[in-house]
Scaffold this motif. Structure first.
Motif, mmCIF file in Angstrom:
data_model
loop_
_atom_site.group_PDB
_atom_site.id
_atom_site.type_symbol
_atom_site.label_atom_id
_atom_site.label_comp_id
_atom_site.label_asym_id
_atom_site.label_seq_id
_atom_site.Cartn_x
_atom_site.Cartn_y
_atom_site.Cartn_z
ATOM 1 N N LEU A 284 -1.628 19.434 -2.798
ATOM 2 C CA LEU A 284 -2.053 17.906 -2.772
ATOM 3 C C LEU A 284 -1.822 17.478 -1.124
ATOM 4 O O LEU A 284 -2.570 16.590 -1.006
ATOM 5 C CB LEU A 284 -0.985 17.175 -3.563
ATOM 6 C CG LEU A 284 -1.094 17.260 -5.355
ATOM 7 C CD1 LEU A 284 0.155 16.536 -5.885
ATOM 8 C CD2 LEU A 284 -2.176 16.942 -5.804
ATOM 9 N N ALA A 288 -4.913 15.691 0.618
ATOM 10 C CA ALA A 288 -4.688 14.243 1.220
ATOM 11 C C ALA A 288 -5.286 14.467 2.675
ATOM 12 O O ALA A 288 -5.771 13.666 3.363
ATOM 13 C CB ALA A 288 -3.365 13.729 1.194
ATOM 14 N N HIS A 293 -5.608 11.838 5.572
ATOM 15 C CA HIS A 293 -4.346 11.048 5.288
ATOM 16 C C HIS A 293 -3.208 12.273 5.621
ATOM 17 O O HIS A 293 -2.846 13.354 4.764
ATOM 18 C CB HIS A 293 -4.150 11.000 3.755
ATOM 19 C CG HIS A 293 -5.044 9.837 3.290
ATOM 20 N ND1 HIS A 293 -4.965 8.555 3.626
ATOM 21 C CD2 HIS A 293 -6.128 9.963 2.512
ATOM 22 C CE1 HIS A 293 -5.918 7.691 3.171
ATOM 23 N NE2 HIS A 293 -6.507 8.498 2.433
ATOM 24 N N GLY A 295 0.559 13.309 6.275
ATOM 25 C CA GLY A 295 1.934 12.899 5.638
ATOM 26 C C GLY A 295 2.937 13.991 5.870
ATOM 27 O O GLY A 295 2.593 15.336 6.050
ATOM 28 N N TYR A 297 6.040 15.458 3.678
ATOM 29 C CA TYR A 297 6.474 15.380 2.350
ATOM 30 C C TYR A 297 7.681 16.202 2.010
ATOM 31 O O TYR A 297 8.028 17.217 2.392
ATOM 32 C CB TYR A 297 5.375 15.792 1.434
ATOM 33 C CG TYR A 297 4.087 15.023 1.473
ATOM 34 C CD1 TYR A 297 3.901 13.840 1.380
ATOM 35 C CD2 TYR A 297 3.124 15.645 2.293
ATOM 36 C CE1 TYR A 297 2.746 13.010 1.473
ATOM 37 C CE2 TYR A 297 1.817 15.197 2.562
ATOM 38 C CZ TYR A 297 1.594 13.860 2.200
ATOM 39 O OH TYR A 297 0.568 13.160 2.553
ATOM 40 N N ALA A 305 7.830 10.784 1.994
ATOM 41 C CA ALA A 305 7.378 10.801 0.765
ATOM 42 C C ALA A 305 7.809 11.941 -0.051
ATOM 43 O O ALA A 305 7.725 13.133 0.738
ATOM 44 C CB ALA A 305 6.098 10.324 0.427
ATOM 45 N N PRO A 308 2.181 13.320 -1.851
ATOM 46 C CA PRO A 308 1.143 12.555 -1.626
ATOM 47 C C PRO A 308 1.111 11.823 -2.913
ATOM 48 O O PRO A 308 1.177 12.088 -4.220
ATOM 49 C CB PRO A 308 -0.072 13.309 -1.500
ATOM 50 C CG PRO A 308 0.596 14.728 -1.086
ATOM 51 C CD PRO A 308 1.912 14.971 -1.799
ATOM 52 N N GLN A 309 0.261 10.546 -2.866
ATOM 53 C CA GLN A 309 -0.285 10.077 -4.096
ATOM 54 C C GLN A 309 -1.704 10.832 -4.639
ATOM 55 O O GLN A 309 -2.168 10.957 -3.743
ATOM 56 C CB GLN A 309 -0.586 8.490 -3.801
ATOM 57 C CG GLN A 309 0.581 7.657 -3.175
ATOM 58 C CD GLN A 309 0.031 6.115 -2.712
ATOM 59 O OE1 GLN A 309 -0.945 5.807 -3.085
ATOM 60 N NE2 GLN A 309 1.045 5.573 -2.275
ATOM 61 N N VAL A 310 -1.290 10.956 -5.801
ATOM 62 C CA VAL A 310 -2.581 11.974 -6.495
ATOM 63 C C VAL A 310 -3.741 10.870 -6.338
ATOM 64 O O VAL A 310 -3.708 9.817 -6.777
ATOM 65 C CB VAL A 310 -2.022 12.267 -7.801
ATOM 66 C CG1 VAL A 310 -3.203 12.821 -8.425
ATOM 67 C CG2 VAL A 310 -1.058 13.085 -8.082
ATOM 68 N N GLN A 312 -5.223 9.759 -3.636
ATOM 69 C CA GLN A 312 -5.172 8.757 -2.707
ATOM 70 C C GLN A 312 -6.549 8.920 -1.730
ATOM 71 O O GLN A 312 -7.205 10.011 -1.669
ATOM 72 C CB GLN A 312 -4.129 9.036 -1.581
ATOM 73 C CG GLN A 312 -4.047 10.054 -0.868
ATOM 74 C CD GLN A 312 -2.781 10.009 0.044
ATOM 75 O OE1 GLN A 312 -2.155 9.094 0.089
ATOM 76 N NE2 GLN A 312 -2.343 10.985 0.590
#
Length: 312
Positions: A284, A288, A293, A295, A297, A305, A308-310, A312
Motif C-alpha cells: 500500500l 501511495a 503520496h 508517507g 507508516y 500513520a 496509507p489510506q486505501v 488515496q
C-alpha cells in the motif's frame, strides 16, 4: 556524664526487651497474618498478570495470522504492470525478505530480483576495493559520469537495479553486475538483473559508536536517495530496532531516512513490516507513493500513520 550514658544504655536494652516480648506475644499473630495475606495477594496478582499476558499474546498471534491470511486479497492487483527490485541491507531478516517478496508477487508486480549488500559495502577499510569494483562496473555500463568512489558505486547499483523505463538485460549489464558480485559487495538472486521501476530497501539493524552509526546512516540515506532518483517509487522497510548489547547506539535504515530532512520528503518508510499486516502495508505504501503520496507508516514514535489510506 557516666550516669547519663548508663541510663541511655539501660533504656536501649529495655526497649529491645519490650520489642522481643511484644513480637513473640500479642503482635506475633497480627504481623504473621498481615504478611501472609500480602504474600497471597501478590501471588494472586502475579497469576492474574500472567493470565492477561498469555491472553494478549494469543490475541496478537491471532491478529497476525488473520492479517497474513487476508494480505493476498488486500494487495491483489494493486501493482500490476510494475517491476520491483529488493535491495537488502546487511543483517536484514531473511523472513522479512520472503514475506515482502510474496506480498509483492501477490500484488501483481514482477519481482525482478533481490540484491543483497555485504558488510563490505559500508566498511570504511574497503573503500579502495569498492572504488575499483565501481570503476569496472561503470566501464561495462558505458557510464559517463564525474562520480568516483562510493558515489560512483551507488550510481552503478541504481542503474542496474532501477529504471523508470523498461530495460532488458544485456551482456554488459550482466558483466557489470558480476563485477560487484566478484568483489564481494553484493549477492544477486539472478545473474541477469532486469531493473524495476520500484525499489524496496529492506533494512537491518546496525550499531556502534555514535560516529560509526552516523557515518553508516549517511551512506544508507545516500543509497536510498539514489535509488529513488532512478525509480518511480522507493520504499524503505524494517522492524523496530533491537538495542545491541554493549553498543552505545543502534538504529536502522527506516530511522535514518525519517531523520533526514530531504530524504523523508521523497522516500516512504514502513517500520512494522515484520508484523502480520506489514507486507500488505508495504504494498500500500508503494501504491501511495506511485500516486505521489509519500508517507511514514508504522507504530514507532516518528511514524505518521499506521498505514496509507486505501485508495488515496
Amino acid at each position: 556524664d557516666f550516669r547519663y550514658h548508663l541510663v541511655s544504655i539501660i533504656s536501649i536494652f529495655l526497649a529491645l526487651a519490650v520489642g522481643i516480648v511484644l513480637g513473640a506475644g500479642p503482635l506475633q499473630s497480627n504481623i504473621g497474618s498481615t504478611l501472609g495475606d500480602q504474600v497471597v495477594s501478590l501471588r494472586n496478582e502475579k497469576q492474574d498478570l500472567n493470565t492477561k499476558l498469555t491472553q494478549s499474546q494469543e490475541q496478537l498471534a491471532a491478529a497476525d495470522e488473520y492479517e497474513t491470511a487476508i494480505t493476498p486479497l488486500l494487495v491483489s492487483g494493486r501493482l500490476t504492470g510494475h517491476g520491483v527490485v529488493l535491495v537488502v541491507l546487511p543483517s536484514a531478516e531473511s523472513k522479512l525478505v520472503d514475506t515482502t517478496t510474496t506480498a509483492i508477487a501477490d500484488s501483481g508486480a514482477k519481482v525482478r530480483g533481490t540484491v543483497t549488500l555485504s558488510p563490505d559495502w559500508f566498511d570504511p577499510s574497503k573503500a579502495t576495493e569498492r572504488a575499483t569494483a565501481a570503476s569496472a562496473a561503470a566501464a561495462e555500463l558505458g557510464a559517463t559520469t564525474s562520480a568516483t568512489g562510493d558515489e560512483l558505486l551507488r550510481e552503478v547499483l541504481a542503474r542496474l537495479a532501477v529504471s523508470e523505463m523498461p530495460v532488458d538485460p544485456t551482456p554488459n549489464r550482466t558483466k557489470a553486475l558480476a563485477a560487484l558480485s566478484d568483489a564481494g559487495l553484493i549477492d544477486s538472486s539472478v545473474p541477469e538483473l532486469a531493473p524495476g521501476d520500484i525499489a524496496v530497501v529492506v533494512s537491518g539493524d546496525y550499531s556502534g559508536t555514535q560516529e560509526a552509526v552516523d557515518s553508516k546512516t549517511k551512506a544508507v540515506v545516500a543509497l536510498a536517495q539514489r535509488l529513488q532518483a532512478g525509480s518511480r517509487a522507493t520504499v524503505v522497510i524494517g522492524g523496530a530496532p533491537v538495542q545491541a548489547a554493549g553498543q552505545p547506539v543502534t538504529t536502522d535504515a527506516v530511522s535514518a531516512v525519517r531523520s533526514d530532512a530531504r530524504a523523508s520528503t521523497t522516500i516512504s518508510t514502513v517500520d512494522h513490516a515484520r508484523e502480520g499486516r506489514g507486507p500488505a502495508v508495504v504494498v500500500l505504501a508503494i501504491e501511495a507513493q506511485l500516486a505521489h503520496h509519500v508517507g511514514h507508516y508504522g507504530t514507532a514514535s516518528d511514524a505518521k500513520a499506521i498505514m496509507p489510506q486505501v485508495g488515496q
